[in-house]
Design a protein around this motif. Structure first.
Motif, PDB file in Angstrom:
ATOM      1  N   LEU B 385       0.721  -1.315   0.069  1.00  0.00           N
ATOM      2  CA  LEU B 385      -0.001   0.011  -0.136  1.00  0.00           C
ATOM      3  C   LEU B 385       0.765   1.396   0.021  1.00  0.00           C
ATOM      4  O   LEU B 385       0.403   2.275  -0.840  1.00  0.00           O
ATOM      5  N   ALA B 386       2.119   1.188   0.738  1.00  0.00           N
ATOM      6  CA  ALA B 386       2.758   2.273   0.803  1.00  0.00           C
ATOM      7  C   ALA B 386       3.561   2.665  -0.552  1.00  0.00           C
ATOM      8  O   ALA B 386       4.186   3.775  -0.628  1.00  0.00           O
ATOM      9  N   HIS B 387       3.646   1.718  -1.376  1.00  0.00           N
ATOM     10  CA  HIS B 387       4.343   1.883  -2.595  1.00  0.00           C
ATOM     11  C   HIS B 387       3.534   2.336  -3.804  1.00  0.00           C
ATOM     12  O   HIS B 387       2.605   1.810  -3.911  1.00  0.00           O
ATOM     13  N   PRO B 388       3.800   3.554  -4.207  1.00  0.00           N
ATOM     14  CA  PRO B 388       3.130   4.154  -5.454  1.00  0.00           C
ATOM     15  C   PRO B 388       2.725   3.350  -6.666  1.00  0.00           C
ATOM     16  O   PRO B 388       1.884   3.546  -6.992  1.00  0.00           O
ATOM     17  N   PRO B 407       3.346  -0.300 -14.214  1.00  0.00           N
ATOM     18  CA  PRO B 407       4.476   0.740 -15.153  1.00  0.00           C
ATOM     19  C   PRO B 407       3.605   1.896 -15.206  1.00  0.00           C
ATOM     20  O   PRO B 407       2.558   1.941 -15.385  1.00  0.00           O
ATOM     21  N   ASP B 408       4.574   2.900 -15.633  1.00  0.00           N
ATOM     22  CA  ASP B 408       4.109   4.226 -16.037  1.00  0.00           C
ATOM     23  C   ASP B 408       3.401   4.183 -17.330  1.00  0.00           C
ATOM     24  O   ASP B 408       2.341   4.751 -17.629  1.00  0.00           O
ATOM     25  N   LEU B 464      11.916  -7.609  -6.506  1.00  0.00           N
ATOM     26  CA  LEU B 464      10.864  -7.576  -7.287  1.00  0.00           C
ATOM     27  C   LEU B 464      10.849  -6.075  -8.017  1.00  0.00           C
ATOM     28  O   LEU B 464      10.680  -5.810  -9.216  1.00  0.00           O
ATOM     29  N   LEU B 465      11.285  -4.872  -7.503  1.00  0.00           N
ATOM     30  CA  LEU B 465      11.255  -3.611  -7.963  1.00  0.00           C
ATOM     31  C   LEU B 465      12.260  -3.375  -8.799  1.00  0.00           C
ATOM     32  O   LEU B 465      12.175  -2.814  -9.977  1.00  0.00           O
ATOM     33  N   ILE B 466      13.482  -4.029  -8.848  1.00  0.00           N
ATOM     34  CA  ILE B 466      14.484  -3.993  -9.445  1.00  0.00           C
ATOM     35  C   ILE B 466      14.232  -4.664 -11.052  1.00  0.00           C
ATOM     36  O   ILE B 466      14.423  -4.140 -12.089  1.00  0.00           O
ATOM     37  N   HIS B 467      13.610  -5.750 -10.682  1.00  0.00           N
ATOM     38  CA  HIS B 467      13.023  -6.724 -12.055  1.00  0.00           C
ATOM     39  C   HIS B 467      12.236  -5.867 -12.802  1.00  0.00           C
ATOM     40  O   HIS B 467      12.024  -5.629 -13.927  1.00  0.00           O
ATOM     41  N   ALA B 468      11.200  -5.277 -11.929  1.00  0.00           N
ATOM     42  CA  ALA B 468       9.896  -4.490 -12.473  1.00  0.00           C
ATOM     43  C   ALA B 468      10.567  -3.275 -13.267  1.00  0.00           C
ATOM     44  O   ALA B 468      10.148  -2.948 -14.383  1.00  0.00           O
ATOM     45  N   GLN B 469      11.543  -2.661 -12.808  1.00  0.00           N
ATOM     46  CA  GLN B 469      12.075  -1.351 -13.360  1.00  0.00           C
ATOM     47  C   GLN B 469      12.961  -1.647 -14.638  1.00  0.00           C
ATOM     48  O   GLN B 469      12.738  -0.987 -15.496  1.00  0.00           O
ATOM     49  N   ALA B 470      13.675  -2.830 -14.363  1.00  0.00           N
ATOM     50  CA  ALA B 470      14.291  -3.307 -15.693  1.00  0.00           C
ATOM     51  C   ALA B 470      13.268  -3.703 -16.934  1.00  0.00           C
ATOM     52  O   ALA B 470      13.562  -3.413 -18.090  1.00  0.00           O
ATOM     53  N   LEU B 471      12.070  -4.397 -16.594  1.00  0.00           N
ATOM     54  CA  LEU B 471      11.203  -4.833 -17.344  1.00  0.00           C
ATOM     55  C   LEU B 471      10.702  -3.585 -18.017  1.00  0.00           C
ATOM     56  O   LEU B 471      10.329  -3.495 -19.352  1.00  0.00           O
TER      57      LEU B 471
END
Lengths: 475, 475
Positions: B385-388, B407-408, B464-471
């Protein structure tokens, strides 16, 4: 979990294991300290408290007590069941299976175990004479036979999967009167009804009679029922008999019926060049049950159901659902996601221990084991025949021996046999079973422990005769 | 089997075990070295030769390789399944179960294990609020649910056991659309047909809707079908939701239907004073499935089916047969010969490991474990919940969390989520699953490893966030 106490406890547990294995090999030590349930419950504190134990070391006395109160199924005098003996490589396989604790549904969580299961299914099917078959490890021989019934039903009446049995003629499965009781449970579970499991007469050696099978099929048809399956047995539970597969298969085919071979006990005989002729014709079967935890001496459970038609297992056992579990992958999921063709969801790895033991002993090691079991049975048979007061009840068909002791006085022989067996068990001398044959109650010994020697049988006979004479004196 | 080489090999195996356990606890080590099947088959020699291995020591490299290629299900980053974590006392229980290798059909061959199974059945039933109930350990949650269906059928339509389903109206079982797929398999196996397993709509939290159940029963009746059973779920597979048991029970009773609770996942919550209210009403159930290999962390399999009416299990599962196995004794065989009420013949001892672990942790130890799992889930939820860029998909009902990364850029979010999860797995960083919810594809994490800490979740989220940002960067 701190490493040091774990190491100490594991060490102590290892010592218990080594001591147990050593005791296990000695015919003169008691096979069990038999206590009736009430007394055992008094001797062993079963309670679980709110507060747990303080440390791992406290587990050791509990494990020690468990061993003390266990039947030594690896003991040379355990000839009571279709399994016996101890298999060290397979035991290690079990330990590492528990250590890695995974489930046989997706390749993703059980990669190597999946490959092992597939490898063994292929190898065992080839030994049976199948090609391009399918199969799966099930939760036991009863479950394998149930899956065979399900596959048979699926192939003959595919609409039942969706619509059910209702408003269809009763389906009939035919087995011999010596077949395992799992077929009765299968008939109940599948909604066929016990009345529609037809038991075909066997000959005095315990083999299904082809003419009786033919007559039973015609009889069921005349009654407006729908025979769909014949289940032959390769290695019956009581007599170790092998049904005449080629003849039974011919009749099944003629009537368009599925032909299953329940080799839970006997399929392992395929490993021996010398004795595999007992299974002649099994390559014609549509399905074959093979329990590696019996003659191949794998710790319970390691049971396989082989199905000759690829794809059918998936059709018979698979359903929609499990979208959270079964995904698309860049490998062939039909081949590697074994959960898609299993009745289980979470499923224990039962293949790894078999693979490891088989690798260890090799094909020849297992062949030698089977040959040894047959030789042991032949030796035991000769001993029975040579003794004036022992009667061989049936010519042994494979590794099972049925006999009894004949007192001089006139007695109820059946009751005497039961009492004699009871003394053997409660004295801790030996664990064998008894069974009711056409000829009366017999002591049934099963020779499935490859470490058993003829001297162990001599020891058994000596103890049996002592108990028999004592019983006779009490008459 | 010579003692000395066995000792050496056991010692080497123990060292492997200790090393594995240590690695297992480290979140920063890879959870699996993922290889697709073809490549794994090239790296690991699966073949079995004619000749076996020369000595026991040769098993060690094979065991080592097995560990290397196994998924670490005890690793703090394994949140993929309804089981996870490592339980040292239960592991020892498994080892000694394999060592003594016996079968749960007669008291005679499994005396203490029989007492343990009976003790646990009684204890677990009491926790559920039953009195004077019966039960048995089955081969898994699917099998337990099947046995419940069989008991329901037996109680309502006892003639089916003997006569079968044919020429009877179709039987209907009702479950929620979130129920486990084992009910589908049960409907197939029992000859009811998949069409006669009715899926009742659940609410957005995944709980069966009472009004929809009522309507579905009436609808089935209007169609000339015969509803006989409602199966509620306590802890659904995907969302960890608990069906409203008292309301569903009232509807089932009103229509004279069997009321089963599938608590394979969730019944263990009964151990916690704080959270057991999730199962309010389960004492009203006619049967309850409870898998100790899930939240109680016992190695697979340790599944129990509890039945409130004593004697029914024996009627539903038992059959004639087995005269060579089941005898009369001077103790109550109905109580102590568990094979008489099982669908299995040979059956592995799955009770001893649970008994040992429960004794070790005590009731309070297990209560603390369940409470910890709920707290861990709450912590994880707050992090999401805390992560945008993270979206909580459903308010967690118990110890399951469904969320995704947004993703944006505008993307196919479902496909993105699957790809993200794939990267987590193939990198060896974490094993979590994904699932299709009404709201779309979500990453589903299950918090069932009692050794997992909030810092392990932090580590997970970081990866997870590292992989998500890479993707995302690749879009």
């Amino acid at each position: 979990m701190e490493p040091e106490p774990v190491e100490k406890t594991l060490h102590a547990a290892m010592q218990l294991i080594l001591d147990f294995l050593q005791e296990n090999q000695n015919s003169t030590l008691r096979i069990v300290d038999f206590l009736p349930p009430q007394q055992l419950a008094e001797q062993f504190d079963l309670t679980i408290q709110q507060q747990g134990l303080a440390n791992h070391q406290a587990l050791i006395p509990l494990l020690h007590a468990y061993l003390q109160h266990s039947v030594k199924t690896g003991h040379p005098q355990f000839c009571n069941q279709l399994f016996a003996g101890f298999n060290f490589p397979a035991f290690l396989g079990e330990v590492f299976t528990a250590l890695t604790n995974t489930s046989m549904y997706t390749y993703e969580v059980a990669p190597l175990a999946t490959l092992m299961e597939r490898f063994l299914i292929e190898k065992m099917g080839k030994l049976a004479g199948f090609t391009n078959h399918d199969g799966i490890f099930s939760s036991g021989g009863s479950n394998s036979n149930l899956i065979a019934m399900l596959c048979a039903r699926q192939q003959r009446f595919p609409h039942i999967k969706q619509l059910g049995n209702s408003n269809a003629p009763p389906l009939v499965c035919l087995v011999s009167d010596q077949a395992h009781y799992s077929f009765q449970r299968g008939a109940m579970v599948l909604g066929m009804g016990l009345d529609n499991l037809v038991k075909v007469a066997s000959d005095p050696q315990g083999r299904m009679q082809p003419a009786a099978l033919e007559a039973a099929i015609l009889h069921a048809k005349a009654a407006g029922k729908q025979p769909f399956m014949v289940a032959a047995t390769a290695g019956t539970t009581v007599l170790g008999a092998f049904d005449p597969l080629p003849q039974l298969h011919a009749i099944a085919r003629q009537h368009g019926l599925w032909f299953h071979v329940d080799g839970a006990f006997g399929a392992s005989v395929l490993l021996s060049q010398r004795w595999r002729h007992h299974l002649d014709g099994c390559h014609l079967a549509d399905s074959l049950t093979w329990d590696a935890h019996k003659m191949m001496n794998i710790p319970l459970i390691s049971s396989v159901i082989l199905v000759r038609e690829p794809g059918l297992l998936r059709e018979a056992c698979g359903s929609e659902g499990g979208h959270y579990l079964f995904h698309e992958h860049d490998y062939d999921v039909d081949q590697f996601e074994l959960g898609r063709k299993s009745l289980a969801c979470g499923r224990r790895v039962d293949a790894m221990k078999l693979w490891l033991a088989w690798r260890y002993y090799g094909d020849l090691g297992y062949a030698a084991r089977i040959d040894h079991l047959f030789e042991l049975t032949a030796y035991a048979k000769d001993c029975i025949l040579a003794h004036p007061k022992l009667t061989l009840m049936v010519e042994p068909q494979s590794v099972t021996l049925c006999f009894r002791y004949q007192p001089d006085k006139t007695v109820d022989l059946d009751a005497f046999t039961v009492r004699l067996r009871d003394r053997l068990v409660r004295s801790g001398d030996s664990l064998v079973n008894y069974s009711l044959l056409q000829q009366g109650v017999a002591i049934r010994m099963v020779f499935v422990n490859g470490d058993m020697q003829t001297s162990d049988f001599d020891h058994f006979l000596e103890r049996l005769l002592i108990h028999a004479q004592a019983l006779e004196a009490e008459l």
